[in-house]
Write a protein that holds these residues in place. Structure first.
Motif, PDB file in Angstrom:
ATOM      1  N   ALA A  87       0.139  -1.467   0.543  1.00 41.77           N
ATOM      2  CA  ALA A  87      -0.035   0.078  -0.138  1.00 41.77           C
ATOM      3  C   ALA A  87       1.129   1.439  -0.404  1.00 41.77           C
ATOM      4  N   ARG A  88       2.201   1.065   0.572  1.00 47.69           N
ATOM      5  CA  ARG A  88       2.793   2.265   0.774  1.00 47.69           C
ATOM      6  C   ARG A  88       3.460   2.712  -0.543  1.00 47.69           C
ATOM      7  N   GLU A  92       0.904   3.793  -3.030  1.00 45.96           N
ATOM      8  CA  GLU A  92       0.887   5.246  -2.200  1.00 45.96           C
ATOM      9  C   GLU A  92      -1.148   4.720  -2.770  1.00 45.96           C
ATOM     10  N   VAL A  93      -1.687   3.771  -1.906  1.00 47.25           N
ATOM     11  CA  VAL A  93      -3.194   3.825  -1.350  1.00 47.25           C
ATOM     12  C   VAL A  93      -3.230   3.547  -0.147  1.00 47.25           C
ATOM     13  N   THR A  94      -4.028   3.069   0.282  1.00 46.22           N
ATOM     14  CA  THR A  94      -4.607   2.314   1.895  1.00 46.22           C
ATOM     15  C   THR A  94      -4.379   1.220   2.084  1.00 46.22           C
ATOM     16  N   GLN A 103      -5.991  -0.932   3.263  1.00 41.86           N
ATOM     17  CA  GLN A 103      -7.891  -1.568   3.216  1.00 41.86           C
ATOM     18  C   GLN A 103      -8.130  -1.033   1.216  1.00 41.86           C
ATOM     19  N   THR A 104      -8.091  -0.358   0.459  1.00 48.04           N
ATOM     20  CA  THR A 104      -7.400  -0.517  -0.489  1.00 48.04           C
ATOM     21  C   THR A 104      -6.856  -2.151  -1.694  1.00 48.04           C
ATOM     22  N   ALA A 153      -9.567  -5.065  -0.629  1.00 50.84           N
ATOM     23  CA  ALA A 153     -10.386  -4.818  -0.805  1.00 50.84           C
ATOM     24  C   ALA A 153     -10.304  -5.877  -2.092  1.00 50.84           C
ATOM     25  N   LYS A 183     -12.622  -7.884  -4.387  1.00 53.21           N
ATOM     26  CA  LYS A 183     -14.133  -6.420  -3.808  1.00 53.21           C
ATOM     27  C   LYS A 183     -13.941  -4.851  -5.236  1.00 53.21           C
ATOM     28  N   TYR A 184     -13.180  -4.811  -4.812  1.00 55.16           N
ATOM     29  CA  TYR A 184     -12.649  -3.477  -5.995  1.00 55.16           C
ATOM     30  C   TYR A 184     -11.316  -3.881  -6.951  1.00 55.16           C
ATOM     31  N   ASP A 185     -12.045  -3.394  -8.268  1.00 55.17           N
ATOM     32  CA  ASP A 185     -10.878  -3.175  -9.393  1.00 55.17           C
ATOM     33  C   ASP A 185     -10.573  -1.654  -9.456  1.00 55.17           C
ATOM     34  N   PRO A 186      -8.837  -1.739  -9.633  1.00 52.22           N
ATOM     35  CA  PRO A 186      -8.440  -1.077  -9.844  1.00 52.22           C
ATOM     36  C   PRO A 186      -8.318   0.057 -10.776  1.00 52.22           C
TER      37      PRO A 186
END
Lengths: 130, 64
Positions: free
Chosen positions: B20-21, B24-26, B28-29, B32, B37-40
């Motif tokens: 994540a670091r 540069e996203v959280t 949780q992303t 997910a 659950k989430y498509d980047p």
């Protein structure tokens, strides 16, 4: 600390001072002083604390906002807007048909509360889904 | 869209927090994305492919 964050802290402090001024002086031209001072103080304190939290997390190197958060916010905003348009439309029809005499302040307060609750509710709903 | 992000992360032996670091996203992303659950975004997908030194198709599998 960046210019944006400094600005947010100043705006938060100014809002707090305005609310405090309403509370202390209770000007005659304000219909509901307790509502106005509460709203300004609340907004000021929330803005101030949220900015401080953002600065603290940024200093720690933690990412606060990213594309997923923006996507969730987009969906929550869209849903909230859709619901509000339906609600406001229904309210306008109701008031137009019945000619019900109602004061603006409670209606605006209700719509404000509904907007906030709807957005927060949908935000957390979508956040759990993603 | 399915993905093998968890496998690639395990190959590099890095945590979700680390990835994540780097992206540069959280955290949780990343979680997910791994759970499907989430498509980047295409930009994030390219950055991941670059980080793992592979192609996007190696990580993400599009299924109709």
């Amino acid at each position: 600390m960046q210019v944006k964050e400094t600005g947010m802290l100043i705006v938060g402090f100014i809002l707090f001072l305005i609310g405090l001024g309403f509370h202390v002086f209770e000007p005659d031209w304000i219909i509901n002083p307790s509502g106005a001072d509460g709203a300004f103080i609340g907004a000021g304190v929330v803005l101030f604390l949220a900015t401080l939290r953002g600065i603290r997390l940024k200093n720690k190197g933690t990412v606060v906002e990213d594309e997923r958060i923006f996507h969730i916010a987009e969906k929550a905003s869209h849903k909230t807007l859709s619901i509000l348009i339906i609600l406001e439309g229904t309210l306008m029809v109701f008031l137009g048909v019945t000619a019900f005499d109602i004061q603006a302040y409670p209606i605006v307060s209700l719509l404000f509360a509904l907007t906030t609750l709807s957005y927060v509710g949908f935000y957390h709903w979508y956040k759990r889904q993603m | 869209m399915k993905n093998t992000l968890k496998v690639w992360r395990a190959k590099k032996d890095i945590t979700q927090e680390h990835l994540a670091r780097e992206m540069e996203v959280t955290r949780q992303t990343i979680n997910a994305i791994e759970r499907g659950k989430y498509d980047p975004s295409i930009k994030l997908a390219f950055r991941m492919a670059k980080f793992f030194e592979c192609s996007i198709e190696d990580i993400f599998l599009y299924e109709e």
